[in-house]
Design a protein around this motif. Structure first.
Motif, short mmCIF file in Angstrom:
data_model
loop_
_atom_site.label_atom_id
_atom_site.label_comp_id
_atom_site.label_asym_id
_atom_site.label_seq_id
_atom_site.Cartn_x
_atom_site.Cartn_y
_atom_site.Cartn_z
N GLN A 194 0.84 -1.18 0.00
CA GLN A 194 0.00 0.00 0.00
C GLN A 194 0.88 1.24 0.00
OE1 GLN A 194 -2.62 -0.28 3.43
NE2 GLN A 194 -4.09 -1.54 2.31
N LYS A 195 0.38 2.29 -0.63
CA LYS A 195 1.14 3.52 -0.80
C LYS A 195 0.35 4.69 -0.23
CE LYS A 195 3.54 6.02 -4.54
NZ LYS A 195 3.75 6.04 -6.02
N LEU A 196 1.05 5.63 0.38
CA LEU A 196 0.40 6.80 0.98
C LEU A 196 -0.14 7.71 -0.12
CD1 LEU A 196 -0.28 8.39 3.57
CD2 LEU A 196 1.96 9.51 3.35
N PHE A 202 -3.55 5.10 3.12
CA PHE A 202 -2.75 4.18 2.32
C PHE A 202 -3.69 3.33 1.46
CE2 PHE A 202 0.20 5.29 5.63
CZ PHE A 202 1.48 5.12 5.10
N ASN A 219 5.72 12.15 3.44
CA ASN A 219 5.00 11.46 4.51
C ASN A 219 5.14 12.29 5.77
OD1 ASN A 219 3.98 9.81 6.50
ND2 ASN A 219 4.97 7.94 5.74
N CYS A 234 6.96 5.78 2.11
CA CYS A 234 5.51 5.87 1.94
C CYS A 234 4.89 4.55 1.50
CB CYS A 234 5.17 6.97 0.94
SG CYS A 234 5.66 8.62 1.49
#
Length: 397
Positions: A194-196, A202, A219, A234
């Motif tokens: 998962q990515k911010l 996320f 972040n 992130c």
């Protein structure tokens, strides 16, 4: 049939070994008597260095939480990449390269030298059938690893282990918890990166799982200071919110949307304490500390336990239902897009079954399925939530 079987056997056994590296994050030399956070990354294969990148974010988090503790990364040497240079750019200090095959025994040989292990985080490909892939599918840490119990007695009081790969909770996490005598967490479905996002949550990076492509460039959520979104800062690994479908088959009869803790030989108090302290290092939407309030702590727990959706406010719904369960004592809330399997802190009432390749005893890809033995509505998520809340009082001691 025999040609197919032979090909698959070779795919499991004939991988080139690329050795492994041992590096430190916040120290120039290794001290085997210091309290130590051990990070492990297996070969990335199609994922490149993403396991190493996520470990880098975890190392930074641990360093901010525990500046007097040692952080050690044991990592597969990725082919075609100058790992030493890349890891140096991310703040790691090279210690040594081991030319032997990176398998479970090799990992144990390194880890057993540390006398005060505070935590072990393993980021890797994994499966319910064969455990953790360290250097290719054929070199693993699993329930058949010789002398796996050798690490027992090398842990600090509140130590825990986290297996971040796919489906490691079904067999390996409870097995290791019993062998090492510590709480161990693992996934009951596929794990994914998962990515911010710029909205502060996320999301999976695949199309359709995020509101748009406006990903965060910094972040300002997870660490003591704002960090640029590069090399794992992130990124995080988290279980999917749907049953596993992949190389091994379809586990459509259940799963869990969070990493499940197992405390096979630990008291409920010790289990909750370790769970709460593991939450401090979670790369999430808030920078949790031992001094954080209950409200701040619950925000991190919700981020950890609850799924998120770009199409509806599933996170808020999950938060409200978990808190409502404490009042109504209805423990059956389930945000998972499938059946929730029933687990306590020792085991689960579910099993993975596979067909085997003729005359080999090797599990046949695509044939595995989940058997869910529990009848009725599971209460696993709410009981996990209650255990995290029970552990809050231990954060400062």
């Amino acid at each position: 049939m025999l040609k197919i079987a032979t090909f698959f056997i070779m795919s499991l056994l004939a991988f080139e070994s690329n050795a492994f590296l041992v590096v430190t994050y916040n120290s120039e030399k290794i001290n085997y008597d210091l309290p130590t956070r051990v990070l492990v990354t297996g070969g990335g294969d199609d994922l490149g260095t993403q396991f190493q990148q996520v470990a880098r974010g975890k190392a930074l988090k641990y360093n901010q939480l525990y500046p007097n503790e040692q952080i050690v990364l044991i990592t597969a040497n990725e082919p075609g990449i100058d790992d030493v240079a890349a890891l140096k750019n991310w703040g790691f200090n090279f210690q040594f390269e081991n030319k032997t095959t990176f398998n479970g025994e090799a990992f144990l040989d390194v880890a057993v030298k540390f006398n005060k292990i505070a935590s072990i985080d393993i980021f890797s490909h994994s499966s319910a059938q064969y455990g953790i892939h360290l250097d290719s599918k054929s070199h693993r840490l699993n329930t058949n690893t010789k002398n796996i119990e050798i690490l027992k007695g090398h842990f600090t009081k509140d130590a825990y282990a986290f297996l971040h790969g796919c489906n490691a909770g079904y067999n390996l996490a409870p097995f290791i918890s019993g062998a090492w005598g510590i709480p161990v967490s693992g996934a009951m479905t596929s794990s994914n990166f998962q990515k911010l996002h710029s909205d502060g949550n996320f999301y999976l990076t695949e199309e359709g799982f995020s509101p748009n492509s406006d990903w965060a460039t910094t972040n300002d959520k997870s660490f003591n200071e704002t960090m640029k979104c590069n090399s794992g800062i992130c990124l995080r690994l988290k279980p999917d919110n749907n049953p596993y479908t992949g190389f091994w088959g379809e586990y459509g009869d259940g799963g869990l949307s969070f990493y499940k803790f197992f405390c096979v030989k630990n008291s409920p108090e010790d289990c909750s304490r370790a769970m709460a302290k593991s939450m401090l290092s979670f790369i999430g939407t808030s920078n949790l500390k031992a001094s954080s309030s209950l409200v701040e702590y619950k925000k991190s727990v919700f981020d950890f336990l609850c799924p998120v959706s770009a199409k509806k406010d599933l996170r808020r719904e999950c938060e409200e239902n978990l808190d409502a369960a404490l009042l109504t004592n209805d423990l059956t809330y389930n945000p998972f897009t499938g059946k929730q399997i029933e687990c306590n802190f020792q085991s689960c009432t579910a099993e993975i079954k596979c067909k085997k390749i003729f005359l080999t005893g090797i599990y046949r890809p695509g044939t595995c399925h989940l058997i869910n033995y529990f009848e009725g509505k599971s209460s696993t998520l709410v009981r996990e939530y209650k255990a995290y809340l029970d552990g809050f009082k231990y954060l400062n001691n």
